[in-house]
Write an enzyme that holds these catalytic residues in place. Structure first.
Site, PDB file in Angstrom:
ATOM      1  N   SER A  98     -44.575 -89.607 -48.592  1.00  0.00           N
ATOM      2  CA  SER A  98     -45.531 -90.386 -49.359  1.00  0.00           C
ATOM      3  C   SER A  98     -46.428 -89.456 -50.188  1.00  0.00           C
ATOM      4  CB  SER A  98     -46.324 -91.278 -48.395  1.00  0.00           C
ATOM      5  OG  SER A  98     -47.140 -92.182 -49.063  1.00  0.00           O
ATOM      6  N   HIS A 123     -42.023 -93.120 -51.836  1.00  0.00           N
ATOM      7  CA  HIS A 123     -42.035 -94.582 -51.902  1.00  0.00           C
ATOM      8  C   HIS A 123     -43.194 -95.021 -52.787  1.00  0.00           C
ATOM      9  CE1 HIS A 123     -44.754 -94.983 -48.031  1.00  0.00           C
ATOM     10  NE2 HIS A 123     -45.318 -94.294 -48.978  1.00  0.00           N
TER      11      HIS A 123
END
Length: 193
Positions: A98, A123
């Site tokens: 992330s 993501h």
């Protein structure tokens, strides 16, 4: 309870003890370990600014082992990485997921490294909000703006198209170190110095 190792050095004045992170900071090494949050971001920003003031020409090394975290805290670190004069060498040990992956990619081109067993995950940003419908709409628009900004910067750092970044960040997208290199998130996979 966390125990931080101490390092003892002999100097002309006698013994000097440092916690391991302070000792590594003397060598221009910053550890970004754990969840990216405001307190961590403030410490890392301060370390980056300090190291720049010590020597604006010498590289700064950021070792990353992070599951990700707050976008705003991560952007404070990222913007400072781009702002300071020294090149930023990023190195993934363990995981960079992330926001951790975003910061890994944000290092100076040619100086982004992963160790062989490292895992990288990209993501789209996560968010949640409760409240009145109009407030929910405001927050939804804000997270979409953030998503666009993150995608644009990832495209810049990786050389991927914005369309590919949008597709690949739609869901959790895990990569090995070699896959992260092929994608453009890192430049090298190193097993030893």
């Amino acid at each position: 309870m966390s125990v931080i190792p101490m390092v003892v050095e002999q100097t002309a004045r006698g013994e000097r003890s440092y916690d391991i992170y302070s000792r590594l900071l003397k060598e221009r090494v910053i550890f970004l370990g754990g969840e990216v949050e405001d307190r961590m971001a403030n410490l890392i920003v301060a370390q980056l600014l300090f190291l720049e003031s010590e020597d604006p020409e010498k590289d700064i090394n950021i070792y990353i082992n992070s599951p990700g975290g707050s976008v705003t805290a991560g952007m404070a670190i990222y913007d400072t990485m781009q702002f300071v004069k020294p090149d930023i060498r990023t190195l993934c040990v363990g995981q960079a997921c992330s926001m951790g992956a975003f910061l890994l990619a944000g290092g100076t081109a040619g100086k982004r490294i992963a160790l062989p067993s490292a895992r990288v995950m990209i993501h789209q940003p996560l968010g949640g909000f409760r409240g009145q419908a109009s407030d929910i709409q405001i927050h939804a628009q804000e997270i979409l703006k953030i998503k666009q900004t993150l995608n644009e910067r990832l495209a810049f750092h990786t050389g991927q198209t914005i369309e590919r970044i949008e597709r690949d960040t739609d869901r959790d997208n895990f990569m090995s170190a070699e896959e992260a290199k092929a994608y453009g998130l890192v430049d090298e996979v190193l097993a030893s110095r």
